[in-house]
Design a protein around this motif. Sequence first.
Motif, PDB file in Angstrom:
ATOM      1  N   CYS A   1       0.986  -1.267  -0.036  1.00  0.00           N
ATOM      2  CA  CYS A   1       0.319   0.013  -0.298  1.00  0.00           C
ATOM      3  C   CYS A   1       0.794   1.036   0.646  1.00  0.00           C
ATOM      4  O   CYS A   1       1.706   1.055   0.619  1.00  0.00           O
ATOM      5  CB  CYS A   1      -0.714  -0.007   1.615  1.00  0.00           C
ATOM      6  N   ASN A   2       0.067   2.400   0.054  1.00  0.00           N
ATOM      7  CA  ASN A   2       0.272   3.695  -0.218  1.00  0.00           C
ATOM      8  C   ASN A   2      -0.476   4.870   0.156  1.00  0.00           C
ATOM      9  O   ASN A   2      -1.303   3.763  -0.532  1.00  0.00           O
ATOM     10  CB  ASN A   2       1.592   4.007  -1.781  1.00  0.00           C
ATOM     11  N   ASN A  30      -3.996   3.500  -1.590  1.00  0.00           N
ATOM     12  CA  ASN A  30      -3.530   3.157  -2.590  1.00  0.00           C
ATOM     13  C   ASN A  30      -3.302   1.239  -2.235  1.00  0.00           C
ATOM     14  O   ASN A  30      -2.459   1.321  -1.626  1.00  0.00           O
ATOM     15  CB  ASN A  30      -2.969   3.637  -3.131  1.00  0.00           C
ATOM     16  N   TYR A  90      -2.382  -2.138  -3.881  1.00  0.00           N
ATOM     17  CA  TYR A  90      -2.054  -3.376  -5.042  1.00  0.00           C
ATOM     18  C   TYR A  90      -2.164  -4.285  -5.172  1.00  0.00           C
ATOM     19  O   TYR A  90      -1.712  -5.286  -3.992  1.00  0.00           O
ATOM     20  CB  TYR A  90      -1.057  -2.635  -5.391  1.00  0.00           C
ATOM     21  N   ASP A 114     -12.005   4.444  -7.424  1.00  0.00           N
ATOM     22  CA  ASP A 114     -11.385   3.632  -8.075  1.00  0.00           C
ATOM     23  C   ASP A 114     -11.180   2.667  -7.230  1.00  0.00           C
ATOM     24  O   ASP A 114     -10.161   2.211  -6.936  1.00  0.00           O
ATOM     25  CB  ASP A 114      -9.800   4.712  -7.860  1.00  0.00           C
ATOM     26  N   THR A 171      -2.835  -8.003 -11.893  1.00  0.00           N
ATOM     27  CA  THR A 171      -2.654  -6.561 -10.713  1.00  0.00           C
ATOM     28  C   THR A 171      -3.184  -5.651 -11.205  1.00  0.00           C
ATOM     29  O   THR A 171      -3.677  -4.800 -12.329  1.00  0.00           O
ATOM     30  CB  THR A 171      -1.352  -6.213 -10.739  1.00  0.00           C
ATOM     31  N   LEU A 172      -4.377  -5.004  -9.700  1.00  0.00           N
ATOM     32  CA  LEU A 172      -5.465  -3.968  -9.941  1.00  0.00           C
ATOM     33  C   LEU A 172      -4.904  -3.220  -8.926  1.00  0.00           C
ATOM     34  O   LEU A 172      -4.006  -3.416  -7.531  1.00  0.00           O
ATOM     35  CB  LEU A 172      -6.411  -5.310  -9.358  1.00  0.00           C
ATOM     36  N   LYS A 173      -5.177  -1.519  -8.932  1.00  0.00           N
ATOM     37  CA  LYS A 173      -5.088  -0.947  -8.198  1.00  0.00           C
ATOM     38  C   LYS A 173      -5.815  -1.097  -7.474  1.00  0.00           C
ATOM     39  O   LYS A 173      -6.800   0.226  -8.188  1.00  0.00           O
ATOM     40  CB  LYS A 173      -3.822   0.476  -8.838  1.00  0.00           C
ATOM     41  N   THR A 231      -8.119   2.218  -4.467  1.00  0.00           N
ATOM     42  CA  THR A 231      -7.891   2.987  -3.648  1.00  0.00           C
ATOM     43  C   THR A 231      -9.460   3.671  -3.195  1.00  0.00           C
ATOM     44  O   THR A 231     -10.234   3.195  -3.307  1.00  0.00           O
ATOM     45  CB  THR A 231      -7.989   4.220  -4.902  1.00  0.00           C
ATOM     46  N   LEU A 287       5.170   0.348  -0.219  1.00  0.00           N
ATOM     47  CA  LEU A 287       5.353  -0.242  -1.259  1.00  0.00           C
ATOM     48  C   LEU A 287       6.771   0.103  -1.981  1.00  0.00           C
ATOM     49  O   LEU A 287       7.260  -0.539  -2.589  1.00  0.00           O
ATOM     50  CB  LEU A 287       4.411   0.779  -3.126  1.00  0.00           C
ATOM     51  N   VAL A 339       5.657   0.759  -7.339  1.00  0.00           N
ATOM     52  CA  VAL A 339       4.881   0.728  -7.921  1.00  0.00           C
ATOM     53  C   VAL A 339       5.215  -0.388  -8.336  1.00  0.00           C
ATOM     54  O   VAL A 339       6.185  -0.285  -9.743  1.00  0.00           O
ATOM     55  CB  VAL A 339       4.040   1.780  -8.252  1.00  0.00           C
ATOM     56  N   ILE A 394       0.236  -2.913 -14.566  1.00  0.00           N
ATOM     57  CA  ILE A 394      -0.958  -3.427 -13.592  1.00  0.00           C
ATOM     58  C   ILE A 394      -2.199  -2.877 -15.027  1.00  0.00           C
ATOM     59  O   ILE A 394      -1.911  -2.024 -15.552  1.00  0.00           O
ATOM     60  CB  ILE A 394      -1.400  -1.704 -12.801  1.00  0.00           C
TER      61      ILE A 394
END
Length: 220
Positions: free
Chosen positions: A104-105, A119, A121, A150, A165-167, A169, A202, A208, A212
């Motif tokens: 995360c970040n 966020n 991931y 998101d 892989t998805l981001k 939020t 992250l 990152v 993605i």
Amino acid sequence: MKKILPLILLALLLQACDVWNVTPLVVPTWTPFPSRTPGIFTPTPIILVPSMTASATPGIIVITPVTPTETPTLIPTLPPVTDTASMTFTAIPVQAMQVEIIGCNTGIDIVHGMGEVTNAYVILKNTGTVDLPNACGLLRAVDEDRDHPDKLACVPSLPVGYQVTLKLTVDSAYQKDTIIQVDGLSNDVVLLRIDKQSCTDLDIVGGVPGDIGAIKPITP
């Protein structure tokens, strides 16, 4: 005198009957029948003839043994099987997904008018036997305020043996540790749900990811 007169008359009468050759009636005298000798009945002895053969020695009976005859059991004869049975196995479709949170970040979302956001991931892996249509990841946070657009990310289809892989939020509280939860879905059906008490930064795990949204074979 009175007693003698009747006797004289009786004598005269008897003589008169003899003159006329009339024989007076003889009154029969009943004599008892001789007693009958009682009959003697000698019972005929009943002689039982045994079905067994007796020997000459009296009092000893010899039994002739009988050998039983067995009836043979008939075993039906079945025709030989000429056809070889074939079995067809049909695979049962199984929908399965594995979800992994990479890290995360945090940041500031000015575009959507929000303050601090978190966020996450995540990697979705199709470990079942059928493709997963509309495969999505959904993020939630314990201190979430408004719904971020998101927080849900999807791909049209995730084939068997592939990953993406998805981001994701969420709107989170400023400078607080955020407990997050991620749902793995297919056509809005939750296949797996995981959570993390604290999400690793992250920057510690390599930054990152650059793939993605890319669908590629599952890596160990």
